[in-house]
Motif scaffolding. Structure first.
Motif, PDB file in Angstrom:
ATOM      1  N   HIS A  47      62.976  35.751  39.165  1.00  0.00           N
ATOM      2  CA  HIS A  47      63.785  35.635  37.973  1.00  0.00           C
ATOM      3  C   HIS A  47      63.024  34.931  36.856  1.00  0.00           C
ATOM      4  N   SER A  48      62.381  33.817  37.182  1.00  0.00           N
ATOM      5  CA  SER A  48      61.656  33.084  36.139  1.00  0.00           C
ATOM      6  C   SER A  48      60.434  33.873  35.663  1.00  0.00           C
ATOM      7  N   ARG A  49      59.797  34.640  36.561  1.00  0.00           N
ATOM      8  CA  ARG A  49      58.666  35.485  36.139  1.00  0.00           C
ATOM      9  C   ARG A  49      59.138  36.585  35.198  1.00  0.00           C
ATOM     10  N   LEU A  50      60.313  37.121  35.477  1.00  0.00           N
ATOM     11  CA  LEU A  50      60.889  38.154  34.619  1.00  0.00           C
ATOM     12  C   LEU A  50      61.131  37.580  33.223  1.00  0.00           C
ATOM     13  N   ILE A  51      61.670  36.380  33.152  1.00  0.00           N
ATOM     14  CA  ILE A  51      61.928  35.736  31.852  1.00  0.00           C
ATOM     15  C   ILE A  51      60.606  35.493  31.128  1.00  0.00           C
ATOM     16  N   ALA A  52      59.593  35.005  31.847  1.00  0.00           N
ATOM     17  CA  ALA A  52      58.288  34.749  31.223  1.00  0.00           C
ATOM     18  C   ALA A  52      57.689  36.045  30.678  1.00  0.00           C
ATOM     19  N   HIS A  53      57.809  37.132  31.440  1.00  0.00           N
ATOM     20  CA  HIS A  53      57.288  38.435  31.012  1.00  0.00           C
ATOM     21  C   HIS A  53      58.009  38.910  29.750  1.00  0.00           C
ATOM     22  N   GLY A  54      59.336  38.837  29.761  1.00  0.00           N
ATOM     23  CA  GLY A  54      60.116  39.297  28.623  1.00  0.00           C
ATOM     24  C   GLY A  54      59.898  38.465  27.370  1.00  0.00           C
ATOM     25  N   ASP A  55      59.691  37.171  27.547  1.00  0.00           N
ATOM     26  CA  ASP A  55      59.454  36.292  26.394  1.00  0.00           C
ATOM     27  C   ASP A  55      58.167  36.649  25.660  1.00  0.00           C
ATOM     28  N   LYS A  56      57.220  37.263  26.348  1.00  0.00           N
ATOM     29  CA  LYS A  56      55.936  37.615  25.737  1.00  0.00           C
ATOM     30  C   LYS A  56      56.004  38.902  24.911  1.00  0.00           C
ATOM     31  N   LEU A  57      57.051  39.689  25.109  1.00  0.00           N
ATOM     32  CA  LEU A  57      57.131  40.989  24.439  1.00  0.00           C
ATOM     33  C   LEU A  57      57.666  40.858  23.018  1.00  0.00           C
ATOM     34  N   ASP A  58      57.020  41.560  22.111  1.00  0.00           N
ATOM     35  CA  ASP A  58      57.533  41.698  20.754  1.00  0.00           C
ATOM     36  C   ASP A  58      57.458  43.179  20.389  1.00  0.00           C
ATOM     37  N   ALA A  59      57.855  43.515  19.188  1.00  0.00           N
ATOM     38  CA  ALA A  59      57.922  44.922  18.775  1.00  0.00           C
ATOM     39  C   ALA A  59      56.569  45.617  18.854  1.00  0.00           C
ATOM     40  N   ASP A  60      55.479  44.858  18.795  1.00  0.00           N
ATOM     41  CA  ASP A  60      54.141  45.455  18.832  1.00  0.00           C
ATOM     42  C   ASP A  60      53.536  45.503  20.232  1.00  0.00           C
ATOM     43  N   ALA A  61      54.268  45.049  21.229  1.00  0.00           N
ATOM     44  CA  ALA A  61      53.749  45.056  22.600  1.00  0.00           C
ATOM     45  C   ALA A  61      53.566  46.495  23.070  1.00  0.00           C
ATOM     46  N   PRO A  62      52.572  46.727  23.937  1.00  0.00           N
ATOM     47  CA  PRO A  62      52.366  48.081  24.460  1.00  0.00           C
ATOM     48  C   PRO A  62      53.595  48.586  25.225  1.00  0.00           C
ATOM     49  N   ALA A  63      53.837  49.867  25.112  1.00  0.00           N
ATOM     50  CA  ALA A  63      54.981  50.482  25.802  1.00  0.00           C
ATOM     51  C   ALA A  63      54.916  50.236  27.302  1.00  0.00           C
ATOM     52  N   GLU A  64      53.704  50.159  27.857  1.00  0.00           N
ATOM     53  CA  GLU A  64      53.547  49.930  29.298  1.00  0.00           C
ATOM     54  C   GLU A  64      54.135  48.577  29.694  1.00  0.00           C
ATOM     55  N   GLU A 113      66.018  53.022  26.881  1.00  0.00           N
ATOM     56  CA  GLU A 113      65.956  53.742  25.611  1.00  0.00           C
ATOM     57  C   GLU A 113      64.535  53.695  25.046  1.00  0.00           C
ATOM     58  N   HIS A 114      63.922  52.522  25.119  1.00  0.00           N
ATOM     59  CA  HIS A 114      62.541  52.365  24.637  1.00  0.00           C
ATOM     60  C   HIS A 114      61.616  53.301  25.412  1.00  0.00           C
ATOM     61  N   GLN A 115      61.776  53.357  26.725  1.00  0.00           N
ATOM     62  CA  GLN A 115      60.922  54.215  27.554  1.00  0.00           C
ATOM     63  C   GLN A 115      61.155  55.688  27.250  1.00  0.00           C
ATOM     64  N   ARG A 127      60.963  46.716  32.620  1.00  0.00           N
ATOM     65  CA  ARG A 127      62.125  47.522  33.032  1.00  0.00           C
ATOM     66  C   ARG A 127      62.168  47.655  34.555  1.00  0.00           C
ATOM     67  N   ARG A 128      61.023  47.877  35.162  1.00  0.00           N
ATOM     68  CA  ARG A 128      60.974  47.967  36.627  1.00  0.00           C
ATOM     69  C   ARG A 128      61.342  46.635  37.277  1.00  0.00           C
ATOM     70  N   GLN A 129      60.899  45.532  36.704  1.00  0.00           N
ATOM     71  CA  GLN A 129      61.247  44.211  37.244  1.00  0.00           C
ATOM     72  C   GLN A 129      62.753  43.957  37.138  1.00  0.00           C
ATOM     73  N   VAL A 130      63.329  44.314  35.996  1.00  0.00           N
ATOM     74  CA  VAL A 130      64.766  44.132  35.797  1.00  0.00           C
ATOM     75  C   VAL A 130      65.540  44.963  36.811  1.00  0.00           C
ATOM     76  N   LYS A 131      65.098  46.185  37.008  1.00  0.00           N
ATOM     77  CA  LYS A 131      65.767  47.078  37.961  1.00  0.00           C
ATOM     78  C   LYS A 131      65.727  46.495  39.370  1.00  0.00           C
ATOM     79  N   LYS A 132      64.577  45.973  39.787  1.00  0.00           N
ATOM     80  CA  LYS A 132      64.464  45.372  41.125  1.00  0.00           C
ATOM     81  C   LYS A 132      65.411  44.188  41.275  1.00  0.00           C
ATOM     82  N   LEU A 133      65.438  43.302  40.282  1.00  0.00           N
ATOM     83  CA  LEU A 133      66.316  42.136  40.359  1.00  0.00           C
ATOM     84  C   LEU A 133      67.775  42.574  40.392  1.00  0.00           C
ATOM     85  N   ARG A 134      68.119  43.522  39.555  1.00  0.00           N
ATOM     86  CA  ARG A 134      69.501  44.000  39.526  1.00  0.00           C
ATOM     87  C   ARG A 134      69.912  44.559  40.888  1.00  0.00           C
TER      88      ARG A 134
END
Length: 142
Positions: free
Chosen positions: A1-18, A62-64, A24-31
């Protein structure tokens, strides 16, 4: 959970789609893990977290989807450009790509908003993953 938050905090509009897709895959696994163990958690504790995860997953999906559409149209555009004769489709593709890129950028902005709400609830969610003391656990079983 905390790794997911750290990953998401790093993303901005210019982050690579990958990077968005990896999150998204991490969120799906946690869910899915939380859904799997929902019955073992105290009543209702997981529901708000699941709702937030679904919202994050939706905007990342949607982004993907937009990323996939953009890539497909870019391939078509390249194919049109490689032809010796003008292709009428080429005139339509450029403005369509512009609109899809705008929508993807908007989805990235939506992600920032939805993810911020998710990340702010982290303290409350720590209770979700905390194992209650044995006395509390026995009382809830009765």
């Amino acid at each position: 959970h905390s790794r997911l938050i750290a990953h998401g905090d790093k993303l901005d509009a210019d982050a690579p789609a990958e990077d968005f897709h990896a999150l998204r895959r991490q969120v799906k696994k946690l869910r899915y893990l939380i859904e799997l163990f929902d019955g073992a958690l105290p009543s209702g504790r997981a529901q708000s977290l699941l709702a937030e995860l679904k919202a994050v997953q939706k905007v990342l999906g949607e982004h993907q989807d937009l990323t996939v559409h953009i890539a497909a149209l870019e391939r078509i555009q390249e194919s049109c450009a490689a032809q010796d004769r003008p292709n009428p489709a080429a005139r339509v593709i450029a403005p369509l790509l512009d609109r899809l890129r705008e929508r993807r950028r908007a989805a990235a902005g939506d992600f920032a908003c939805v993810f911020s709400r998710f990340a702010k609830g982290e303290k409350a969610r720590k209770k979700l993953f905390r194992i209650p003391p044995a006395a509390d656990h026995q009382e809830s079983a009765q």
